[in-house]
Design a protein around this motif. Structure first.
Motif, short mmCIF file in Angstrom:
data_model
loop_
_atom_site.label_atom_id
_atom_site.label_comp_id
_atom_site.label_asym_id
_atom_site.label_seq_id
_atom_site.Cartn_x
_atom_site.Cartn_y
_atom_site.Cartn_z
N ARG A 72 85.62 18.05 127.27
CA ARG A 72 86.20 16.08 127.10
C ARG A 72 87.60 15.83 127.23
O ARG A 72 87.81 15.17 128.35
CB ARG A 72 86.13 15.44 125.64
N LYS A 73 88.80 17.06 127.81
CA LYS A 73 89.54 17.08 127.95
C LYS A 73 89.31 16.72 129.56
O LYS A 73 90.60 16.58 130.19
CB LYS A 73 90.67 18.30 127.62
N GLU A 74 88.81 17.62 129.78
CA GLU A 74 89.08 18.16 131.50
C GLU A 74 87.55 16.82 131.72
O GLU A 74 88.69 16.66 133.45
CB GLU A 74 87.49 19.44 131.93
N MET A 75 87.52 15.90 131.45
CA MET A 75 86.45 14.44 132.05
C MET A 75 87.46 14.04 131.99
O MET A 75 87.59 13.21 132.74
CB MET A 75 85.40 14.79 130.58
N MET A 76 88.37 13.73 130.52
CA MET A 76 89.09 12.63 130.45
C MET A 76 90.21 12.65 131.69
O MET A 76 90.86 11.63 132.36
CB MET A 76 89.98 12.32 129.61
N ALA A 77 90.94 14.32 132.17
CA ALA A 77 91.53 14.18 133.33
C ALA A 77 91.43 14.16 134.79
O ALA A 77 91.98 13.41 135.25
CB ALA A 77 91.86 16.38 132.83
N LYS A 78 90.17 13.82 134.80
CA LYS A 78 89.30 13.81 135.63
C LYS A 78 88.98 12.19 136.23
O LYS A 78 89.80 12.44 137.55
CB LYS A 78 87.97 15.36 136.22
N LEU A 79 88.65 11.73 135.24
CA LEU A 79 88.49 10.46 134.88
C LEU A 79 89.98 9.76 135.81
O LEU A 79 90.40 9.28 136.72
CB LEU A 79 87.72 9.94 133.92
N GLN A 80 90.95 10.28 134.85
CA GLN A 80 92.25 8.91 135.37
C GLN A 80 92.85 9.87 136.30
O GLN A 80 93.47 8.85 136.96
CB GLN A 80 93.13 9.23 133.75
N GLY A 81 92.50 11.11 136.55
CA GLY A 81 93.55 11.55 138.07
C GLY A 81 92.60 11.39 138.90
O GLY A 81 93.73 11.02 140.12
N GLU A 82 91.20 10.78 139.32
CA GLU A 82 91.07 10.27 140.41
C GLU A 82 91.29 8.54 140.67
O GLU A 82 91.02 8.10 141.49
CB GLU A 82 89.65 10.21 140.33
N LEU A 83 90.74 7.87 138.99
CA LEU A 83 90.80 7.08 139.40
C LEU A 83 92.30 5.83 139.25
O LEU A 83 92.50 5.19 140.20
CB LEU A 83 90.38 6.22 137.75
N GLU A 84 93.34 6.13 138.91
CA GLU A 84 94.48 6.02 138.62
C GLU A 84 95.67 6.50 139.99
O GLU A 84 96.03 5.55 140.76
CB GLU A 84 95.50 6.69 138.06
#
Length: 254
Positions: free
Chosen positions: A221-233
């Motif tokens: 979960r933590k890695e997935m959310m970091a990757k999502l926000q880190g790419e989307l923003e």
């Protein structure tokens, strides 16, 4: 801040008439779809989306560009997009075969919109966000994914203006990702520059949706959310800057 011109007020009002008049026209024309197989309703929604896009271009001088279609995998995916305006809800019907959108249940009370959302088997939820709501949403999404549908969620839960600080709801998207075991496809946009989340004024320019490479299923979960926000923003920030350059303006200071 510069005041809107009379012409922009006029074209914006004209587009609002176009938006809801065509919703009523197609809502009536496609009434037989409510007793036909679900694909007929999806076709009706897709038709309406194309008419909305046409109205934006002809009336408001707003073009639409969708980038990165090659990043959309076949079969079930979890589409996680930035949400800046109403238009974001319809765009999935132009890039996906059979989207199932997670939407607030209050919309089901709207004439036409609610009827077709029910027939198209969207996923209405109570935005109060209780544990019961989360479990129901995950359960419904899992059923849709098993039928090879694409699940659409807006990770911030509500519309955010371009440049606003992100506020992701990790519990919902991580629970969905775990349940349906499908890749997450981030989608950036600058739509709010032309179509604000609040109010009726439309500003000429180019709305861009950028489909980013999928994030693999099964990440913690933590890695997935970091990757999502880190790419989307960053992708969204880049599109906002590009859109502002086209419009020849800057965002007001926060």
């Amino acid at each position: 801040m510069a005041k809107p011109t009379g012409m922009r007020v006029f074209t914006s009002l004209l587009f609002v008439v176009w938006l809801y008049l065509w919703m009523a026209i197609l809502g009536i024309l496609f009434l037989p779809a409510l007793i036909l197989p679900r694909w007929a309703t999806i076709f009706g929604i897709r038709t309406y989306t194309r008419i909305v896009r046409l109205g934006l271009r002809l009336i408001c001088g707003i073009s639409t560009e969708i980038r990165g279609r090659e990043n959309m995998p076949e079969g079930p995916v979890l589409y996680a997009g930035k949400h800046q305006c109403m238009y974001d809800v319809f765009i999935p019907f132009l890039v996906m075969r059979d989207p199932a959108i997670i939407m607030k249940k209050e919309l089901l009370w709207y004439p036409f919109l609610g009827w077709y959302a029910l027939k198209a088997a969207m996923i209405p939820i109570d935005r109060a966000g209780t544990t019961k709501t989360l479990k129901a949403m995950v359960g419904e999404a899992k059923i849709r994914a098993e039928n090879y549908r694409q699940i659409v969620i807006f990770p911030e839960g509500t519309r955010k203006a371009p440049g606003a600080p992100p506020e992701y709801h990790a519990a919902g998207i991580s629970a969905l990702a775990k349940a349906i075991e499908a890749p997450i496809v981030p989608v950036a946009t600058n739509a709010g520059l032309c179509w604000p989340g609040r109010g009726f004024l439309r500003r000429p320019g180019k709305i861009i949706y950028q489909i980013l490479p999928p994030i693999p299923a099964g990440l913690p979960r933590k890695e997935m959310m970091a990757k999502l926000q880190g790419e989307l923003e960053p992708a969204t920030d880049a599109l906002v800057k590009e859109g502002l350059a086209v419009q020849g303006r800057e965002l007001p200071a926060a």
